[in-house]
Design a protein around this motif. Structure first.
Motif, PDB file in Angstrom:
ATOM      1  N   ASP A 128      37.599  32.001  39.302  1.00 53.05           N
ATOM      2  CA  ASP A 128      37.734  32.105  37.847  1.00 53.05           C
ATOM      3  C   ASP A 128      38.799  31.118  37.362  1.00 53.05           C
ATOM      4  OD1 ASP A 128      40.011  33.271  38.815  1.00 53.05           O
ATOM      5  OD2 ASP A 128      39.656  35.253  37.972  1.00 53.05           O
ATOM      6  N   PRO A 159      41.940  31.549  36.265  1.00 53.28           N
ATOM      7  CA  PRO A 159      43.271  31.654  36.893  1.00 53.28           C
ATOM      8  C   PRO A 159      43.314  31.054  38.302  1.00 53.28           C
ATOM      9  CG  PRO A 159      42.704  33.727  35.831  1.00 53.28           C
ATOM     10  CD  PRO A 159      41.479  32.861  35.754  1.00 53.28           C
ATOM     11  N   HIS A 167      50.203  33.421  40.178  1.00 51.86           N
ATOM     12  CA  HIS A 167      48.802  33.851  40.152  1.00 51.86           C
ATOM     13  C   HIS A 167      48.648  35.124  39.313  1.00 51.86           C
ATOM     14  CE1 HIS A 167      44.889  33.928  42.747  1.00 51.86           C
ATOM     15  NE2 HIS A 167      44.654  34.188  41.483  1.00 51.86           N
ATOM     16  N   CYS A 208      46.457  35.631  35.913  1.00 52.72           N
ATOM     17  CA  CYS A 208      45.438  36.689  35.798  1.00 52.72           C
ATOM     18  C   CYS A 208      45.704  37.545  34.559  1.00 52.72           C
ATOM     19  CB  CYS A 208      45.439  37.588  37.043  1.00 52.72           C
ATOM     20  SG  CYS A 208      44.772  36.798  38.509  1.00 52.72           S
ATOM     21  N   TYR A 241      43.070  38.028  31.661  1.00 50.48           N
ATOM     22  CA  TYR A 241      42.319  39.293  31.610  1.00 50.48           C
ATOM     23  C   TYR A 241      43.081  40.407  30.899  1.00 50.48           C
ATOM     24  CZ  TYR A 241      39.324  37.193  35.218  1.00 50.48           C
ATOM     25  OH  TYR A 241      38.469  36.371  35.916  1.00 50.48           O
ATOM     26  N   GLY A 283      44.235  42.102  34.557  1.00 52.49           N
ATOM     27  CA  GLY A 283      44.749  41.042  35.424  1.00 52.49           C
ATOM     28  C   GLY A 283      45.441  41.604  36.652  1.00 52.49           C
ATOM     29  N   LEU A 314      42.829  43.062  39.043  1.00 53.00           N
ATOM     30  CA  LEU A 314      42.109  41.977  39.716  1.00 53.00           C
ATOM     31  C   LEU A 314      42.985  41.293  40.770  1.00 53.00           C
ATOM     32  CD1 LEU A 314      39.332  40.107  38.990  1.00 53.00           C
ATOM     33  CD2 LEU A 314      41.201  38.478  38.864  1.00 53.00           C
ATOM     34  N   PHE A 315      44.277  41.187  40.447  1.00 55.96           N
ATOM     35  CA  PHE A 315      45.184  40.480  41.355  1.00 55.96           C
ATOM     36  C   PHE A 315      45.352  41.209  42.693  1.00 55.96           C
ATOM     37  CE2 PHE A 315      49.429  39.706  43.103  1.00 55.96           C
ATOM     38  CZ  PHE A 315      49.339  38.339  43.323  1.00 55.96           C
TER      39      PHE A 315
END
Ligand SMILES: Cc1cc2nc3c(=O)[nH]c(=O)nc-3n(C[C@H](O)[C@H](O)[C@H](O)COP(=O)(O)O)c2cc1C
Length: 363
Positions: A36, A38, A277, A281, A285, A290, A293-294
């Motif tokens: 994606d 990020p 990172h 994210c 998001y 985020g 997802l991370f």
């Protein structure tokens, strides 16, 4: 640890894909659920040049799915970027171009490599490899004629060991006007396991005149050098080797040009990449989305840390950005031992295996 090697491969010339001139022969692979904005942004900060979106269903895009449109997001710094389309219906692929042409994509890639049954059973992804190569020729040709962008295709060596079709498919794609072809050196039946068939990639390279990008087991600078040497390819795609390792591009380039690379990052470098990172994210998001997802990316970073496992288990329940940051800070303060990034891959995949000249893998 710095390592030196005597026999270095020098890529013959910078990689050129249609009108796109690159300064390095390495590409960040399309990876569903991973590549994606990020992820691409983080890798660009560490030296990646060309990146791809994850595969985008042409059908969903043509029907205006909002979620699919979100997957097309790119930023001003996210260039050059290729969009990868999944589909087997020429009309559907062409319909997506109305959207794609409004965005600053540099390339269009057609996915003929995805092994997922839900995809292949519809005749998409690697399912295309079961068809007459003429079908791929038509598909690529229709897109080439409908766009001003270079069109590439990503394939596997075949459906299974009894149907190694890469050479025929590559010829078909080339004659349809493809600007490059990426070959993942495994069959669909192998999915992501088993040995990569570099011989099959080399055969494609000997057959076509367009650039050939190799994919498969690009986990370390030495494995990537071996891929260049054994296939004669023009570029290598880095996929799983980029997970939890934003330094992959700079390490490989350093190795290809100087013969040296660093196999170990400090805990503060790793934690700093994690913070960046996570931040990316959350910007993209939202804080909760985020952070959640991370979590999966945390596990890839933690893989290279001796006591990483205990932290991995803890982050599974974290939903707040501040709480995730606190875990990363705690990890840094604990100053755990960091494992070499590439040594284990080289041991498993290289040192035990003679190269095509019969040389042992270790230097
Ligand atoms: C999680 C994951 C998602 C992937 N998604 C895609 C995709 O969307 N499109 C594609 O062409 N390949 C996809 N791939 C395949 C990779 O691009 C690459 O060809 C493959 O992983 C082989 O390279 P490696 O052995 O160096 O990881 C995916 C691979 C992984 C591990």
């Amino acid at each position: 640890m710095n390592r030196s090697f005597r026999h270095l491969y020098t890529p013959p010339e910078p990689l050129r894909i249609g009108s796109l001139q690159l300064s390095m022969p390495l590409i960040l692979a399309p990876m569903a659920g991973i590549s994606d904005l990020p992820f691409r942004t983080l890798h660009r900060r560490h030296g990646c040049e060309l990146a791809f979106t994850e595969m985008i269903s042409a059908r969903s895009l043509a029907y205006g799915s909002r979620q699919t449109l979100t997957m097309l997001s790119i930023s001003d710094t996210d260039r050059p970027v290729g969009v990868q389309l999944l589909g087997n219906d020429p009309d559907m692929l062409v319909r997506t171009l109305d959207i794609i042409h409004t965005m600053p994509f540099s390339l269009i890639d057609i996915n003929a490599a995805c092994p997922v049954p839900k995809v292949t059973s519809r005749g998409e992804g690697a399912g295309l490899l079961r068809e007459d190569p003429k079908r791929i020729e038509r598909l690529v040709g229709v897109v080439v004629r409908a766009t001003h962008l270079p069109v590439t295709i990503k394939i596997r060596t075949g459906w299974d060991d009894d149907s190694l079709v890469a050479v025929d498919v590559a010829r078909a794609a080339e004659s349809a006007g493809a600007a490059a072809i990426c070959v993942h050196g495994r069959t669909r039946m192998q999915r992501y396991g088993g040995r990569v068939n570099r011989g099959a990639i080399a055969e494609v390279k000997r057959t076509v005149n367009i650039p050939v990008i190799a994919s498969g087991d690009a986990f370390s600078p030495r494995l990537i050098l071996r891929t260049f040497e054994e296939t004669g390819c023009d570029g290598v795609m880095i996929a799983r080797g980029a997970l939890g390792n934003p330094w992959a591009f700079q390490d490989v380039m350093q190795y290809l040009t100087t013969g040296e690379y660093s196999d170990r990052r400090s805990i503060s470098e790793i934690c700093s990449a994690m913070h960046d990172h996570l931040e990316l994210c959350c910007e993209y998001y939202g804080e909760r989305g985020g952070t959640v997802l991370f979590r999966k990316f945390f596990t890839w970073y933690a893989k290279g840390i001796k006591t990483g496992r205990q932290y991995k288990e803890r982050v599974f329940s974290v939903t707040e950005q501040a709480a995730m940051k606190a875990v990363i800070c705690e990890l840094e303060q604990a100053n755990p031992q960091v494992l070499p990034l590439y040594e284990a891959y080289d041991k498993e995949m290289l040192d035990s295996m003679p190269d095509s000249h019969g040389r042992a893998g270790s230097s």
